[in-house]
Motif scaffolding. Structure first.
Motif, short mmCIF file in Angstrom:
data_model
loop_
_atom_site.label_atom_id
_atom_site.label_comp_id
_atom_site.label_asym_id
_atom_site.label_seq_id
_atom_site.Cartn_x
_atom_site.Cartn_y
_atom_site.Cartn_z
N SER A 1 0.85 -1.19 0.00
CA SER A 1 0.00 0.00 0.00
C SER A 1 0.89 1.24 0.00
O SER A 1 1.80 1.36 0.82
CB SER A 1 -0.90 0.01 1.24
N VAL A 2 0.62 2.17 -0.91
CA VAL A 2 1.36 3.42 -1.00
C VAL A 2 0.37 4.56 -0.83
O VAL A 2 -0.50 4.78 -1.67
CB VAL A 2 2.10 3.55 -2.35
N LEU A 3 0.49 5.29 0.28
CA LEU A 3 -0.50 6.30 0.64
C LEU A 3 0.16 7.66 0.83
O LEU A 3 0.77 7.93 1.87
CB LEU A 3 -1.22 5.88 1.93
N TYR B 1 -2.83 1.63 6.60
CA TYR B 1 -3.51 2.93 6.49
C TYR B 1 -4.12 3.07 5.10
O TYR B 1 -3.50 2.71 4.10
CB TYR B 1 -2.53 4.07 6.74
N TYR B 2 -5.34 3.60 5.05
CA TYR B 2 -5.99 3.77 3.75
C TYR B 2 -6.48 5.19 3.49
O TYR B 2 -6.96 5.49 2.40
CB TYR B 2 -7.15 2.79 3.59
N LYS B 3 -6.32 6.08 4.47
CA LYS B 3 -6.75 7.46 4.26
C LYS B 3 -5.92 8.41 5.12
O LYS B 3 -5.68 8.14 6.30
CB LYS B 3 -8.24 7.63 4.63
N VAL B 4 -5.47 9.51 4.51
CA VAL B 4 -4.83 10.61 5.24
C VAL B 4 -5.73 11.83 5.12
O VAL B 4 -6.12 12.22 4.02
CB VAL B 4 -3.45 10.96 4.67
N ILE B 5 -6.06 12.42 6.25
CA ILE B 5 -6.89 13.62 6.29
C ILE B 5 -6.03 14.76 6.84
O ILE B 5 -5.33 14.58 7.84
CB ILE B 5 -8.11 13.41 7.20
#
Length: 300
Positions: free
Chosen positions: A82-84, A153-157
């Motif tokens: 995963s690359v976030l 992790y799947y979301k950065v806010i």
């Protein structure tokens, strides 16, 4: 000088090289090997093969990420990784997990890459998992990269107050054969020091450093960022067993058809309970007003 190498250097110099071109031209052989290892890590029906693949996958990922120019990689070929990136391009999180078929144990691995204001990679930090032993206890702790709770992790806010940025991560973490976790976790950066957890989650009483939700592996929990409403919306979890002694038996927990939300206000994420999402008009939570909130049960 070989023509292919000359063209590669020319593209770097002029800034015209896309992420996929970097993947193909410079890192192609390494990425093909990483792809094969990742596929084995996910698909193998043998634990010893998974462990061996993960050991080589970890070494190769570390080697690639430490090479100059790797910050441009998309890793689109490597399904196990995963690359976030953050929305403001301040950092990238690289994540993967290794799961045992025999024991249903999941181990998590990762790196965080920091960028300066010019968009240049300035720091790469390895994350070392320290598995969560107690959900309530870990919600009170600020943790460094060497005691990272571990998840995908799947979301950065990102939110901003007076030129100060606040980052919030949403994560997913299969735990055992019986339960799964989701995590709401602030991440902070101070003079190159990365920390997970910050006292900015106001849910009643002292602010939490993070929020850990654990529920039945057979259930699905929604935890998502609603961009239009500027809120993190999530299922409320409750036990299917009303007896007091069932508290903490997370294999019995699941969504109860009620919803809560976190709304950012003046540097804090404020919990709003019992959001009514069925009403297409004005909807209200106990701690604030929400308007025309529409979400589905689908998770990110």
């Amino acid at each position: 000088m070989p023509k292919k190498l000359f063209l590669l250097l020319l593209c770097f110099a002029t800034g015209t090289l896309s992420a996929q071109q970097v993947d193909t031209l410079r890192f192609g052989p390494s990425l093909l090997r990483l792809q094969a290892l990742g596929d084995s890590l996910i698909k193998s029906r043998n634990d010893s093969t998974r462990l061996a693949s993960n050991a080589e996958f970890s070494l190769l990922t570390d080697s690639i990420l430490h090479e100059k120019g790797s910050e441009l990689l998309s890793f689109y070929q490597v399904k196990a990784l995963s690359v976030l990136p953050s929305p403001d391009h301040a950092f990238i999180i690289y994540n993967w997990m290794c799961s045992s078929l025999q024991t249903n144990q999941h181990n998590y691995f990762g790196y965080v890459r920091l960028f300066n204001k010019k968009g240049e990679s300035v720091q790469l930090t390895k994350l070392t998992e320290k598995p969560i032993e107690n959900n309530e206890d870990v919600e009170t702790k600020r943790l460094g990269p060497d005691e990272w709770p571990g998840c995908i992790y799947y979301k950065v806010i990102v939110q901003e107050v007076k030129k100060r940025k606040f980052y919030l991560l949403l994560g997913w973490a299969p735990h055992t054969a019986f339960s799964t976790r989701k995590i709401v976790e602030p991440i902070t950066f101070a003079q190159g020091k990365i920390q997970f957890g910050a006292p900015v989650l106001k849910t009643g009483g002292r602010p939490r450093m993070r929020m850990v939700f654990e529920y039945s592996a057979q259930a699905t929990m929604a935890l998502r960022w609603e961009e239009n409403k500027k809120m993190v919306v999530f299922d409320n979890l409750s036990s299917t067993d009303p007896r007091p002694e069932s508290k903490g038996m997370y294999s019995l927990y699941g969504p109860d058809m009620s919803y809560n939300a976190l709304k950012f206000e003046k540097g804090y994420w404020i919990l709003n309970k019992d959001i009514d999402i069925r009403n297409t008009g004005d909807t209200k939570g106990k701690d604030g007003n929400m308007k025309k909130l529409r979400i589905t049960r689908k998770t990110e």
